[in-house]
Design a protein around this motif. Structure first.
Motif, PDB file in Angstrom:
ATOM      1  N   ASP A  62       0.822  -1.015   0.085  1.00 56.86           N
ATOM      2  CA  ASP A  62      -0.087  -0.088   0.133  1.00 56.86           C
ATOM      3  C   ASP A  62       0.792   1.093   0.176  1.00 56.86           C
ATOM      4  N   SER A  65       1.946   1.946  -3.265  1.00 54.70           N
ATOM      5  CA  SER A  65       0.901   2.431  -4.034  1.00 54.70           C
ATOM      6  C   SER A  65       0.601   3.677  -4.047  1.00 54.70           C
ATOM      7  N   LEU A  66       0.893   4.204  -2.625  1.00 51.68           N
ATOM      8  CA  LEU A  66       0.605   5.665  -2.316  1.00 51.68           C
ATOM      9  C   LEU A  66       2.187   6.344  -3.014  1.00 51.68           C
ATOM     10  N   LYS A 122      -5.985   4.916   6.320  1.00 47.05           N
ATOM     11  CA  LYS A 122      -5.417   4.532   4.810  1.00 47.05           C
ATOM     12  C   LYS A 122      -6.729   4.513   4.099  1.00 47.05           C
ATOM     13  N   GLN A 123      -7.624   3.934   4.548  1.00 53.89           N
ATOM     14  CA  GLN A 123      -9.009   3.652   3.890  1.00 53.89           C
ATOM     15  C   GLN A 123      -9.524   4.918   3.482  1.00 53.89           C
ATOM     16  N   TRP A 126      -7.819   6.619   0.435  1.00 58.48           N
ATOM     17  CA  TRP A 126      -8.253   6.092  -0.864  1.00 58.48           C
ATOM     18  C   TRP A 126      -9.596   6.362  -1.228  1.00 58.48           C
ATOM     19  N   THR A 139      -5.413   8.893 -10.997  1.00 61.44           N
ATOM     20  CA  THR A 139      -5.607   7.823 -10.491  1.00 61.44           C
ATOM     21  C   THR A 139      -6.551   6.896 -10.917  1.00 61.44           C
ATOM     22  N   LEU A 144      -8.242   2.542  -6.928  1.00 63.21           N
ATOM     23  CA  LEU A 144      -8.524   3.125  -5.756  1.00 63.21           C
ATOM     24  C   LEU A 144      -9.611   2.244  -4.891  1.00 63.21           C
ATOM     25  N   LEU A 147      -7.839  -0.754  -3.349  1.00 62.46           N
ATOM     26  CA  LEU A 147      -7.029  -0.338  -2.326  1.00 62.46           C
ATOM     27  C   LEU A 147      -7.903  -0.166  -1.004  1.00 62.46           C
ATOM     28  N   ARG A 148      -9.167   0.479  -1.223  1.00 59.07           N
ATOM     29  CA  ARG A 148      -9.955   0.731  -0.219  1.00 59.07           C
ATOM     30  C   ARG A 148     -10.714  -0.787   0.308  1.00 59.07           C
TER      31      ARG A 148
END
Length: 172
Positions: A62, A65-66, A122-123, A126, A139, A144, A147-148
Protein backbone atom coordinates in the motif's frame (compact mmCIF):
# COMPACT_ATOMS: atom_id res chain seq x y z
CA UNK A 1 -25.24 34.40 8.04
CA UNK A 2 -24.63 34.28 4.33
CA UNK A 3 -26.26 31.55 2.32
CA UNK A 4 -23.91 31.99 -0.60
CA UNK A 5 -22.24 28.76 -1.71
CA UNK A 6 -18.54 28.41 -1.02
CA UNK A 7 -16.56 28.48 -4.23
CA UNK A 8 -14.74 25.26 -5.06
CA UNK A 9 -10.97 25.62 -5.15
CA UNK A 10 -9.44 25.78 -8.61
CA UNK A 11 -7.35 22.91 -9.93
CA UNK A 12 -4.09 24.54 -8.84
CA UNK A 13 -5.37 25.05 -5.29
CA UNK A 14 -6.75 21.50 -5.20
CA UNK A 15 -3.36 20.11 -6.23
CA UNK A 16 -1.60 22.23 -3.59
CA UNK A 17 -3.91 20.89 -0.90
CA UNK A 18 -3.51 17.38 -2.28
CA UNK A 19 0.29 17.69 -2.07
CA UNK A 20 0.08 18.49 1.64
CA UNK A 21 -2.48 15.73 2.22
CA UNK A 22 -0.44 13.07 0.43
CA UNK A 23 2.77 14.08 2.18
CA UNK A 24 1.00 13.73 5.51
CA UNK A 25 -0.26 10.28 4.55
CA UNK A 26 3.16 9.30 3.24
CA UNK A 27 4.81 10.06 6.57
CA UNK A 28 2.00 8.32 8.44
CA UNK A 29 2.29 5.28 6.16
CA UNK A 30 5.99 5.02 6.92
CA UNK A 31 5.35 5.10 10.68
CA UNK A 32 2.43 2.69 10.32
CA UNK A 33 4.51 0.19 8.38
CA UNK A 34 7.20 0.35 11.04
CA UNK A 35 4.59 -0.25 13.73
CA UNK A 36 3.20 -3.24 11.81
CA UNK A 37 6.70 -4.70 11.60
CA UNK A 38 7.24 -4.21 15.32
CA UNK A 39 3.88 -5.74 16.21
CA UNK A 40 4.53 -8.70 13.91
CA UNK A 41 7.80 -9.41 15.70
CA UNK A 42 6.59 -8.86 19.23
CA UNK A 43 3.07 -10.25 19.47
CA UNK A 44 2.74 -12.97 22.08
CA UNK A 45 0.65 -15.36 19.95
CA UNK A 46 2.47 -17.15 17.09
CA UNK A 47 -0.64 -17.25 14.86
CA UNK A 48 -1.18 -13.54 15.38
CA UNK A 49 2.49 -12.91 14.54
CA UNK A 50 2.01 -14.77 11.26
CA UNK A 51 -1.12 -12.76 10.40
CA UNK A 52 0.59 -9.49 11.34
CA UNK A 53 3.55 -10.44 9.15
CA UNK A 54 1.17 -10.92 6.21
CA UNK A 55 -0.54 -7.62 7.01
CA UNK A 56 2.84 -5.90 7.21
CA UNK A 57 3.64 -7.09 3.67
CA UNK A 58 0.31 -5.70 2.44
CA UNK A 59 0.89 -2.39 4.19
CA UNK A 60 4.25 -2.13 2.43
CA UNK A 61 2.46 -2.75 -0.90
CA UNK A 62 0.00 0.00 0.00
CA UNK A 63 2.92 2.35 0.71
CA UNK A 64 4.25 1.60 -2.78
CA UNK A 65 0.79 2.35 -4.21
CA UNK A 66 0.78 5.70 -2.42
CA UNK A 67 4.29 6.41 -3.71
CA UNK A 68 3.06 5.66 -7.23
CA UNK A 69 0.18 8.12 -6.88
CA UNK A 70 2.57 10.75 -5.58
CA UNK A 71 5.01 10.10 -8.43
CA UNK A 72 2.25 10.51 -11.04
CA UNK A 73 1.42 13.86 -9.45
CA UNK A 74 5.11 14.81 -9.20
CA UNK A 75 4.87 15.04 -5.41
CA UNK A 76 7.93 14.12 -3.41
CA UNK A 77 7.85 12.94 0.20
CA UNK A 78 8.54 15.58 2.83
CA UNK A 79 11.72 14.49 4.65
CA UNK A 80 10.97 16.61 7.71
CA UNK A 81 7.46 15.18 8.10
CA UNK A 82 8.88 11.69 7.72
CA UNK A 83 11.54 12.35 10.35
CA UNK A 84 9.12 13.87 12.86
CA UNK A 85 6.55 11.11 12.34
CA UNK A 86 9.16 8.36 12.66
CA UNK A 87 10.51 9.97 15.82
CA UNK A 88 6.99 10.13 17.26
CA UNK A 89 6.43 6.48 16.43
CA UNK A 90 9.68 5.57 18.22
CA UNK A 91 8.79 7.70 21.25
CA UNK A 92 5.43 5.97 21.42
CA UNK A 93 7.23 2.71 22.12
CA UNK A 94 8.87 4.16 25.23
CA UNK A 95 5.66 4.58 27.20
CA UNK A 96 5.59 2.97 30.65
CA UNK A 97 3.62 -0.27 30.58
CA UNK A 98 3.83 -1.45 34.18
CA UNK A 99 6.46 -4.03 33.30
CA UNK A 100 10.15 -3.26 33.61
CA UNK A 101 11.86 -6.06 31.71
CA UNK A 102 9.17 -7.61 29.54
CA UNK A 103 6.32 -6.85 27.21
CA UNK A 104 3.01 -6.11 28.92
CA UNK A 105 0.06 -8.35 28.02
CA UNK A 106 -1.80 -5.11 27.23
CA UNK A 107 0.74 -4.17 24.56
CA UNK A 108 -0.75 -6.58 22.02
CA UNK A 109 -4.22 -5.08 22.52
CA UNK A 110 -3.05 -1.46 22.41
CA UNK A 111 -0.88 -2.06 19.33
CA UNK A 112 -3.76 -3.68 17.48
CA UNK A 113 -5.96 -0.68 18.31
CA UNK A 114 -3.29 1.69 16.95
CA UNK A 115 -2.88 -0.42 13.81
CA UNK A 116 -6.64 -0.39 13.27
CA UNK A 117 -6.66 3.41 13.49
CA UNK A 118 -3.79 3.57 10.98
CA UNK A 119 -5.60 1.29 8.53
CA UNK A 120 -8.79 3.33 8.95
CA UNK A 121 -6.83 6.46 8.03
CA UNK A 122 -5.46 4.69 4.96
CA UNK A 123 -8.98 3.59 3.98
CA UNK A 124 -10.12 7.20 4.20
CA UNK A 125 -7.14 8.26 2.05
CA UNK A 126 -8.25 6.00 -0.80
CA UNK A 127 -11.87 7.17 -0.39
CA UNK A 128 -10.80 10.82 -0.48
CA UNK A 129 -8.73 10.29 -3.62
CA UNK A 130 -11.69 8.55 -5.26
CA UNK A 131 -13.96 11.46 -4.31
CA UNK A 132 -11.53 13.97 -5.84
CA UNK A 133 -11.68 12.12 -9.13
CA UNK A 134 -9.13 10.95 -11.68
CA UNK A 135 -8.76 14.39 -13.27
CA UNK A 136 -7.18 15.66 -10.03
CA UNK A 137 -5.50 12.50 -8.69
CA UNK A 138 -4.47 10.94 -12.04
CA UNK A 139 -5.44 7.62 -10.49
CA UNK A 140 -7.72 4.90 -11.85
CA UNK A 141 -10.94 4.68 -9.79
CA UNK A 142 -10.81 0.87 -9.94
CA UNK A 143 -7.31 0.93 -8.43
CA UNK A 144 -8.56 3.13 -5.59
CA UNK A 145 -11.58 0.89 -5.02
CA UNK A 146 -9.26 -2.13 -4.76
CA UNK A 147 -7.02 -0.34 -2.27
CA UNK A 148 -10.04 0.72 -0.21
CA UNK A 149 -11.38 -2.84 -0.22
CA UNK A 150 -8.00 -4.16 0.93
CA UNK A 151 -8.00 -1.64 3.79
CA UNK A 152 -11.48 -2.81 4.80
CA UNK A 153 -10.25 -6.42 4.77
CA UNK A 154 -7.22 -5.43 6.85
CA UNK A 155 -9.50 -3.74 9.41
CA UNK A 156 -11.61 -6.90 9.69
CA UNK A 157 -8.53 -9.06 10.21
CA UNK A 158 -7.16 -6.65 12.81
CA UNK A 159 -10.55 -6.74 14.53
CA UNK A 160 -10.36 -10.52 14.85
CA UNK A 161 -6.79 -10.31 16.18
CA UNK A 162 -7.86 -7.63 18.66
CA UNK A 163 -10.79 -9.71 19.93
CA UNK A 164 -8.49 -12.72 20.45
CA UNK A 165 -5.85 -10.61 22.20
CA UNK A 166 -8.42 -8.96 24.45
CA UNK A 167 -9.88 -12.37 25.34
CA UNK A 168 -6.37 -13.67 26.11
CA UNK A 169 -6.04 -11.00 28.82
CA UNK A 170 -8.66 -12.85 30.85
CA UNK A 171 -6.90 -16.20 30.56
CA UNK A 172 -3.40 -14.91 31.31
Amino acid sequence: MSSEPVAAPDLEEARRLLRTYLRDHDSGALAGARRFGSAAQGHRDPQARAELTALHAEVEQDRRSLASVMQRLEITPDPLKRLVTAAGEQLGRLKPNGFLAQRSPLTDVVELEALTMAVTGKQRLWETLAALGPEITLTDPDELAGLRDRALDQRERLGRLHAASAAALATG
